[in-house]
Design a protein around this motif. Sequence first.
Motif, PDB file in Angstrom:
ATOM      1  N   ALA A 274       0.834  -1.206   0.000  1.00  0.00           N
ATOM      2  CA  ALA A 274       0.000   0.000   0.000  1.00  0.00           C
ATOM      3  C   ALA A 274       0.865   1.251   0.000  1.00  0.00           C
ATOM      4  O   ALA A 274       0.557   2.242  -0.679  1.00  0.00           O
ATOM      5  N   LYS A 275       1.956   1.243   0.747  1.00  0.00           N
ATOM      6  CA  LYS A 275       2.835   2.418   0.785  1.00  0.00           C
ATOM      7  C   LYS A 275       3.421   2.707  -0.594  1.00  0.00           C
ATOM      8  O   LYS A 275       3.445   3.848  -1.051  1.00  0.00           O
ATOM      9  N   GLU A 276       3.887   1.650  -1.265  1.00  0.00           N
ATOM     10  CA  GLU A 276       4.504   1.871  -2.571  1.00  0.00           C
ATOM     11  C   GLU A 276       3.487   2.332  -3.598  1.00  0.00           C
ATOM     12  O   GLU A 276       3.771   3.188  -4.435  1.00  0.00           O
ATOM     13  N   THR A 277       2.292   1.785  -3.514  1.00  0.00           N
ATOM     14  CA  THR A 277       1.233   2.239  -4.426  1.00  0.00           C
ATOM     15  C   THR A 277       0.932   3.713  -4.207  1.00  0.00           C
ATOM     16  O   THR A 277       0.739   4.490  -5.147  1.00  0.00           O
ATOM     17  N   CYS A 278       0.910   4.101  -2.936  1.00  0.00           N
ATOM     18  CA  CYS A 278       0.664   5.503  -2.599  1.00  0.00           C
ATOM     19  C   CYS A 278       1.753   6.395  -3.184  1.00  0.00           C
ATOM     20  O   CYS A 278       1.477   7.442  -3.761  1.00  0.00           O
TER      21      CYS A 278
END
Length: 871
Positions: A274-278
């Motif tokens: 989720a962090k990388e997608t963000c």
Amino acid sequence: IVLFPLVRHSRVRAYESELRAARLEAVPLEPGDPHPLKSITVTDSKSRRGGGRRGSTSSSSSSGSVAPDPLSSMLDGTDPLSMFAAASASEAPTLSHSTAVGSGRKRREKEEEVGPDFEPWSAKRGEILARFTTTEKLSIVSEKIHWLAPSPNSTVSEKVRNRLEELDDMEEGSQRELLNLSQQDYVNRIEELNQNLKEAWSSDQKVKALKIVIQCSKLLSDTSVIQFYPSKFVLITDILDTFGRLVYERIWSMCSDSRAMPESFTADDVNDTAKETCLNWFFKIASIRELIPRLYPWQLGCTCHIFIGIQETLPRLTAMIRGIGDPLVAVYARAYLCRVGMEVAPHLKESLKKNFFDLLASFRQIHSDSVQNQLVLQRVEIPVYLTLYSPAINWILQCVSYRAPEDYINCAEIWVEFTCRHFTKREVNTVLADIIKHMTPDRAFEDAYPQLQSVIRKILNYFHDFSVLFSMERFLPFLDMFQKDSVRVDVCRSIMEVFIKHQQEPTRDPVILNALLHVCKTMHDSVNALTLEDEKRSLSLLINGFIRMVSFGRDFEQQLSFCVEARATFCNLEPVLVQLIHTVNQLAMETRRVMRGNHSRKTAAFVRACAAYSFITIPSLTSIFSRLNLYLLSGQVALANQCLSQADAFFKAAVSLLPEVPRSITVEGKLRSSEAFLLDFISNFLSTLLVVPDHPEQGVLYLVRGLLNMVQDYTWEENSDAKVRVYISALPLLAAMSQDTYLYAIPKVDSNETLYGGDPKFLAEVNKLCETLIGQVLDHLKALGRDEGAGVRKQGTLAFSLFGCLLAHGDLRNNKLSQLAVNLWNLSHKHGYCDTRNSVRTLEYIKHQSQQPDMAHLSEMALRLSLQSRA
């Protein structure tokens, strides 16, 4: 609009955890992974799910000398929009926006969380759309590209390349413009774009969805129809909200796919996927060259910053808005950022304050040449133009002042004086309404009583016309915030003090009367068994001051009705009831004066109603002397208005009350004998009885006899001379009653002089009563003579008083009466306790009177009066 600067205050910080959350994640390189500083070739690869990066890429490095674009390196074949398509609904259940946001937001349902007391943007949306309309023709930019769904056989690199080309095509102006749209056509087109956005997202055309957002954001830089701009902002931000919700739900689903998220999660709890997608999402937005199309999607992304930390993002976006040249476009961009900030981090007040002060700093741009030229071109006046700012400014102010009870009220306390001094009641009423709105939630007013009292005092300093003061709709609701009894009474006391000081003329204004009745009732209701007498007296003075200022002119019935209402309202404060009885008696006398010569039945009935009011109210008083004096006063008023039966009832009530008089009473906190007060009352009563006609069904002098009988039966203090003094005081009355013409009379009231007309039987009764009283006095003098101490001193004083009474009212040509007078003189001087100066002056008076016609008999008596002293 009232502007309230806020005071900065700090929050609790966890610096170590914030530092850890802000650090970039260290990822070990695997064999075949490219070095980030080398140029890359994107190839197809399958993503891996897990706690590490969302998939890895295979690449062939090259020895090119050009450094790779860091934004391109983040794509490395695993574009986040492609990953959205890879995750099916069966693998990770899609949450609705309310569920996703609600689950994530439960982590902050504490002091910093926005509560139901915050008015949402949705509540303002309809009003803005209805208020800001136009009949001008509008235009909108539309795509010329024919969108094709990606082939299922396409490689990841092809998908990425196509999407980058599409974005570049968007940047290069591959659009067509729809012109001459009516307002409704424009709205329909915006709704169509909103629907296209949803369809593109659901069909995995994420770049198309992003292009729609970019396209809509560009529309917010267009002010060609400036009066429609606020409504345009509402319509377009609806589309932006939709896109932000879709992105948030998708990232939330990634957070929840491997493990349950805690209700109160932080960035440390979010998985790497989720962090990388963000991060990919923000890097894509950062590649947009134009400011406004880059700014609004980035603000949308703030809702996703909770997954990676948001402390740095809001200040950065606040600074970016400073690059917008048009002040109207800038103020709405700030409003949108404040809206997003309140949704995701309402506790971060610093960015809200910066937006507010940036707004103030940029307001001068309104007078710039570019803005003025635009207004001239569109034929828009400055006052109309300024109204376009109000929705955005109102929203920013609401965000800045939310849950600030202490900062806000400190500012409001100062601003209210400025408003009172320079504006009208309308603006002051607006300030009061705003204070009520901010101080009512969570009973915040309980911690701000000093400031709220200061607000009241400042308003009272400038508004002395109470018809204006109480016409403010929010003034009385403002008073209702003073829930603490002591504070509430102090505020009401302040209001009444100003009213009594500045109200010059009596009033009948119903607004003033109703409001002040409410204020006075508040003071009255604070009285209880523990209230000090000084406090009761102080409150009574204020309420009585109000009662005296109420006048309905010649509408006497309305005045009496007011007194009836006031009696029920202020029943626990005896001085107020006394004042009301005095007011009613004055009302009865005023009626008599106004209706002089026209004493109609209606007037008589009204006077009887006033008498009934007093007769009912007097028994409720606890002070017995207040009751006695008011019975006497009310009887005199009834007698003056020819209401004989009512006067008779008052006098009888007074006589019947005499036995209840205690031997001692409390006066100003001290216990004192009641004799002096009782003697004073009886003297006044006796002087009134001269003009009171006897009742035809009662005996001769029935009131006089009744009074003297009560005096005879009363339990006086031991060794008291009060009873004998009353008897001596009654002798002048009886002497006056025996005259053919009385000393004074009441118009249209027949006294005993008319009723009896010098009848011998009546005179005989008077003389008989005089003899009885004199006999009682002489018996008492004899008794006092047996006491060689204080008794002989009292004997001399009483003997001289009776001598003076006989001298003034007796017929001293009668030898027996003359001899009695001489004996009394000698008795008063026997023991030398008489006042020699008073005796000398009396003797001189007798000698002077003996020179008058028909007074020669006093010469002989004067020769028999000798002066004696103890020496």
